[in-house]
Design an enzyme around this catalytic site. Structure first.
Site, PDB file in Angstrom:
ATOM      1  N   HIS A 163      40.555  40.840  44.179  1.00 63.61           N
ATOM      2  CA  HIS A 163      41.572  41.366  43.274  1.00 63.61           C
ATOM      3  C   HIS A 163      41.081  40.899  41.623  1.00 63.61           C
ATOM      4  O   HIS A 163      41.843  39.881  41.116  1.00 63.61           O
ATOM      5  CB  HIS A 163      43.062  41.025  43.332  1.00 63.61           C
ATOM      6  CG  HIS A 163      43.408  41.813  44.471  1.00 63.61           C
ATOM      7  ND1 HIS A 163      43.746  41.522  45.795  1.00 63.61           N
ATOM      8  CD2 HIS A 163      44.004  43.272  44.516  1.00 63.61           C
ATOM      9  CE1 HIS A 163      44.360  42.271  46.543  1.00 63.61           C
ATOM     10  NE2 HIS A 163      44.316  43.304  45.832  1.00 63.61           N
ATOM     11  N   HIS A 214      46.572  47.626  36.693  1.00 63.44           N
ATOM     12  CA  HIS A 214      47.318  47.790  37.652  1.00 63.44           C
ATOM     13  C   HIS A 214      47.364  46.426  38.714  1.00 63.44           C
ATOM     14  O   HIS A 214      48.251  46.182  39.329  1.00 63.44           O
ATOM     15  CB  HIS A 214      46.984  48.951  38.667  1.00 63.44           C
ATOM     16  CG  HIS A 214      45.739  48.726  39.641  1.00 63.44           C
ATOM     17  ND1 HIS A 214      44.263  48.561  39.168  1.00 63.44           N
ATOM     18  CD2 HIS A 214      45.812  48.340  41.008  1.00 63.44           C
ATOM     19  CE1 HIS A 214      43.801  48.278  40.371  1.00 63.44           C
ATOM     20  NE2 HIS A 214      44.716  47.975  41.241  1.00 63.44           N
ATOM     21  N   ASP A 218      43.279  53.142  44.614  1.00 59.92           N
ATOM     22  CA  ASP A 218      43.356  51.524  44.725  1.00 59.92           C
ATOM     23  C   ASP A 218      42.852  51.191  46.086  1.00 59.92           C
ATOM     24  O   ASP A 218      42.383  50.115  46.383  1.00 59.92           O
ATOM     25  CB  ASP A 218      44.979  51.215  44.688  1.00 59.92           C
ATOM     26  CG  ASP A 218      45.275  49.815  44.524  1.00 59.92           C
ATOM     27  OD1 ASP A 218      43.986  49.133  44.075  1.00 59.92           O
ATOM     28  OD2 ASP A 218      46.259  49.255  44.943  1.00 59.92           O
TER      29      ASP A 218
HETATM   30 ZN   LIG Z   1      44.401  46.926  43.254  1.00 60.29          ZN
END
Ligand SMILES: [Zn+2]
Length: 320
Positions: A115, A155, A262
């Site tokens: 991430h 995000h 995602d």
């Molecule tokens: Zn993500």
């Protein structure tokens, strides 16, 4: 469009923006020549990797190397330029660059293997690909396109490399702040909007009040929808609405696009998918020592549910 002269009172037409994006590298280069005079300077290696930006097979790791670790800033700048968003919403170029850099700092805060800013650049690129290759961009307004790209870029902002379950079970500050509901996702949107409270980072400064409100509603809904706990409900809702004769809820469709982007790496080439999976595994197992420390602490008197049962679910590991 940026290259053709138009009267100042004439608004850019959405259709012409669509055509410009689809016209590919030639138009893209013309843009760059003009935008670079006041904007972001592209190293030649970055220009070279962007030749594939309209392709599903685009290699975001190559972009990250070519840009010496600034793939998110360049991806945002590239897409804001290609969709003509800077002209349409009068986004100050220095603000966009500063905002992109601030996002990169937040994404790098916890040195996450997965991430991080490359994942943000990847999801932003994938959202662009889905909009372009399916033709969905024809169905969206300019504000909705801005919302899609903006939401993708922010995000996972300041993701700390653990899951929501970890936050909830360890009773972290953010879990307390957001009452255990989509803890990380709430933080990502909130912290990204907080950056824009700095005047020099406020890329939305020239939006009208209505545009600003509509964008914010869309971005909040989209980013919160990246919480995996809502995955099956999202699929069910979309299936149901596809069977209805009345129109599809646009915000829900846009949320599904971001959510799909995602978790899209299993649908990419084997090389890209393998690299993302290894990064995700590494990130996942990094939190185990923190867990164990917490469990030792908790076993001294407090009663907790062993959070590892949720963590060890391989499905969630892939889709996180
Ligand atoms: Zn993500």
């Amino acid at each position: 469009m940026g290259m053709t002269k138009r009267r100042p009172e004439e608004k850019p037409k959405f259709r012409s923006i669509v055509h410009a994006v689809q016209a590919g590298i030639f138009v893209e280069r013309m843009y760059r020549r003009t935008s670079n005079m006041v904007g972001l300077a592209y190293p030649p290696e970055v220009i070279s990797t962007f030749k594939d930006v309209d392709k599903w097979s685009f290699d975001v790791f190559a972009l990250n190397e070519a840009s010496t670790g600034h793939s998110l800033k360049f991806m945002m700048y590239e897409l804001f330029t290609r969709y003509d968003l800077m002209n349409r919403f009068k986004i100050p170029v220095p603000s966009l660059i500063s905002f992109g850099e601030a996002l990169e700092i937040g994404y790098s805060k916890y040195k996450n293997p997965y991430h991080n800013l490359i994942h943000a650049a990847d999801v932003t690129h994938t959202v662009h690909c889905i909009m372009l290759l399916t033709g969905i961009m024809h169905w969206l307004t300019e504000l909705e396109i801005l919302a899609m790209i903006f939401a993708a870029a922010v995000h996972d902002y300041e993701h700390n490399g653990t899951t929501n379950n970890f936050h909830i079970q360890t009773r972290s500050d953010v879990a307390i702040l957001y009452n255990d509901r989509s803890v990380l996702e709430n933080h990502h949107v909130s912290a990204a909007y907080r950056i824009m409270q700095e005047e020099e980072m406020n890329i939305l400064v020239n939006l009208t009040k209505d545009e600003w409100r509509e964008l914010r509603n869309l971005v909040i809904e989209m980013v919160l929808s990246t919480d995996m706990s809502g995955h099956f409900q999202q699929i069910k809702t979309m299936r149901h609405s596809l069977q209805q004769t009345e129109g599809i809820d646009k915000a829900k469709a846009m949320s599904l696009i971001l959510h799909a982007a995602d978790i899209s790496h299993p649908a990419k080439s084997w090389e890209l998918h393998y690299r993302w999976t290894m990064a995700l595994m590494e990130e996942f197992f990094r939190q185990v020592p923190f867990f164990n420390a917490f469990l030792n602490f908790a076993s001294a008197g407090r009663s907790v549910v062993h959070p590892a049962c949720g963590f060890l679910d391989p499905f969630l590991m892939i889709m996180a």
